[in-house]
Design a protein around this motif. Structure first.
Motif, mmCIF file in Angstrom:
data_model
loop_
_atom_site.group_PDB
_atom_site.id
_atom_site.type_symbol
_atom_site.label_atom_id
_atom_site.label_comp_id
_atom_site.label_asym_id
_atom_site.label_seq_id
_atom_site.Cartn_x
_atom_site.Cartn_y
_atom_site.Cartn_z
ATOM 1 N N ALA A 33 0.918 -1.180 0.002
ATOM 2 C CA ALA A 33 -0.088 0.052 -0.010
ATOM 3 C C ALA A 33 0.831 1.284 -0.053
ATOM 4 C CB ALA A 33 -1.063 -0.012 1.076
ATOM 5 N N VAL A 34 2.027 1.324 0.869
ATOM 6 C CA VAL A 34 2.517 2.349 0.831
ATOM 7 C C VAL A 34 3.853 2.725 -0.115
ATOM 8 C CG1 VAL A 34 2.070 2.684 3.453
ATOM 9 C CG2 VAL A 34 4.008 1.610 2.804
ATOM 10 N N THR A 56 5.283 2.619 16.187
ATOM 11 C CA THR A 56 6.454 3.053 15.585
ATOM 12 C C THR A 56 6.843 2.110 14.330
ATOM 13 O OG1 THR A 56 7.519 1.678 17.255
ATOM 14 C CG2 THR A 56 7.697 3.977 17.569
ATOM 15 N N GLU A 57 6.045 0.737 14.412
ATOM 16 C CA GLU A 57 6.532 -0.016 13.184
ATOM 17 C C GLU A 57 5.746 0.373 11.920
ATOM 18 O OE1 GLU A 57 5.544 -4.140 14.403
ATOM 19 O OE2 GLU A 57 7.118 -4.282 16.062
ATOM 20 N N VAL A 58 4.450 1.148 12.235
ATOM 21 C CA VAL A 58 3.660 1.364 11.035
ATOM 22 C C VAL A 58 4.538 2.520 10.308
ATOM 23 C CG1 VAL A 58 1.556 2.666 10.454
ATOM 24 C CG2 VAL A 58 1.519 0.986 12.044
ATOM 25 N N LEU A 59 5.016 3.413 11.156
ATOM 26 C CA LEU A 59 5.880 4.609 10.401
ATOM 27 C C LEU A 59 7.416 3.875 9.994
ATOM 28 C CD1 LEU A 59 4.848 7.517 10.646
ATOM 29 C CD2 LEU A 59 3.907 6.054 12.530
ATOM 30 N N ASP A 60 7.727 3.118 10.536
ATOM 31 C CA ASP A 60 8.794 2.365 9.836
ATOM 32 C C ASP A 60 8.705 1.904 8.547
ATOM 33 O OD1 ASP A 60 10.535 3.053 12.137
ATOM 34 O OD2 ASP A 60 10.240 0.741 12.907
ATOM 35 N N GLY A 65 8.958 2.400 2.456
ATOM 36 C CA GLY A 65 7.967 2.473 1.272
ATOM 37 C C GLY A 65 8.353 3.740 0.399
ATOM 38 N N GLY A 66 8.953 4.726 1.026
ATOM 39 C CA GLY A 66 9.418 6.225 0.443
ATOM 40 C C GLY A 66 8.411 7.284 0.781
#
Length: 303
Positions: A33-34, A56-60, A65-66
């Motif tokens: 998705a990202v 934090t894992e979501v943001l990582d 993904g760019g």
């Protein structure tokens, strides 16, 4: 533009958008998705507010993904009631966004005017609204106004590191909302005030106990900061338009408006815009009354 939900959507997506199944609670599912997106709109909701992988894992995953810009939809409560146990998870997401190394913005809306949909069945069948605290006024905000703000801040490439508090244009009581419904329907709509205990018993059928108590505290004994119209509605920047400055929509129910499909409001959605646009993608309309220099539409992402 990519829409991401845990399940296949039961509604049509905008022209040019695609759908990917993924889950914020499991960041390992978010890569497709990202990847290629440059901006992310993050909407933690439902069970995710009670658990799941570290924020934090979501943001990582997003950064890998760019993604270079992130906008988080949080809550006014995280700012005005920092010790509220019900909003600990949102505070975690706020901190993760701030420390992510990405350009970030945080939106903190107050109560949603669309919560009036909870009255839909009794209004439809008995022309009656049941609610507590009949004369307590709060400046509830139309979700369409939140979306208008998000459309601006998601695409802008300046004013990073901002937190915006969002409310409606004027405080309104539950009794006044019922009167507005009556005017919209052209029929009498009765208002029956519930006691706090009656409201608690009803809300406990579909809300966790701590959330019920916290919600009733806000509805019945709001802080001065929860009663006021947020100053960020008219905040300006000399460089660009940070938020829509036109008047917010009043909390007047619109019976002819589209009601979310069953379960739709609870879905966690992600929209990831990819570099290069294409695919017939259309940028959201710019809200009226925004002064300053125009910024070209940029792709974005919603989680």
């Amino acid at each position: 533009m990519t829409a991401v939900t845990r399940n296949a959507p039961s509604y049509d997506l905008p022209e040019g958008a695609r759908h990917v199944r993924a889950d914020l609670a499991d960041p390992s599912t978010l890569g497709a998705a990202v990847t290629g997106a440059d901006a992310l709109f993050l909407l933690p909701a439902g069970e995710l507010l009670g658990g799941g992988a570290p924020a934090t894992e979501v943001l990582d995953v997003a950064r890998s993904g760019g993604v270079c810009r992130v906008t988080l939809l949080s809550s006014q409560v995280t700012g005005v009631r920092p010790g509220a146990p019900t909003h600990g998870r949102l505070r975690e997401f706020e901190e993760a966004v701030r420390s992510s190394g990405l350009d970030w913005r945080i939106l903190r809306p107050g109560g949603f005017a669309s919560n009036a949909y909870a009255w839909a069945e009794t209004v439809r069948t008995r022309r009656t609204v049941h609610a507590p605290f009949a004369e307590v006024a709060l400046p509830v905000v139309d979700p369409a106004d939140i979306g208008a703000v998000a459309a601006v801040v998601l695409r802008e490439q300046v004013n990073a590191g901002q937190t915006y508090e969002l409310t409606g244009p004027t405080p309104v009581t539950p009794r006044a909302q019922a009167k507005a419904l009556a005017g919209a329907l052209g029929e009498e709509v009765r208002f029956l005030e519930l006691s706090r205990e009656q409201a608690r018993e009803h809300m406990a059928r579909f809300m966790p106990e701590p959330v019920v108590d916290g919600t009733l505290d806000i509805l019945g004994e709001p802080l001065p900061s929860e009663r006021r119209v947020a100053p960020d509605i008219e905040k300006r920047s000399s460089a660009v338009r940070p938020v829509p400055s036109r008047p917010g929509r009043p909390a007047t129910p619109r019976p002819s408006g589209r009601r979310p499909a069953d379960g739709e409001a609870a879905e966690k959605t992600t929209r990831a815009g990819r570099g290069g646009g294409g695919g017939g993608e259309k940028a959201p309309p710019t809200p009226r009354g925004l002064g300053g220099k125009k910024t070209p539409p940029k792709p974005g992402a919603h989680l």
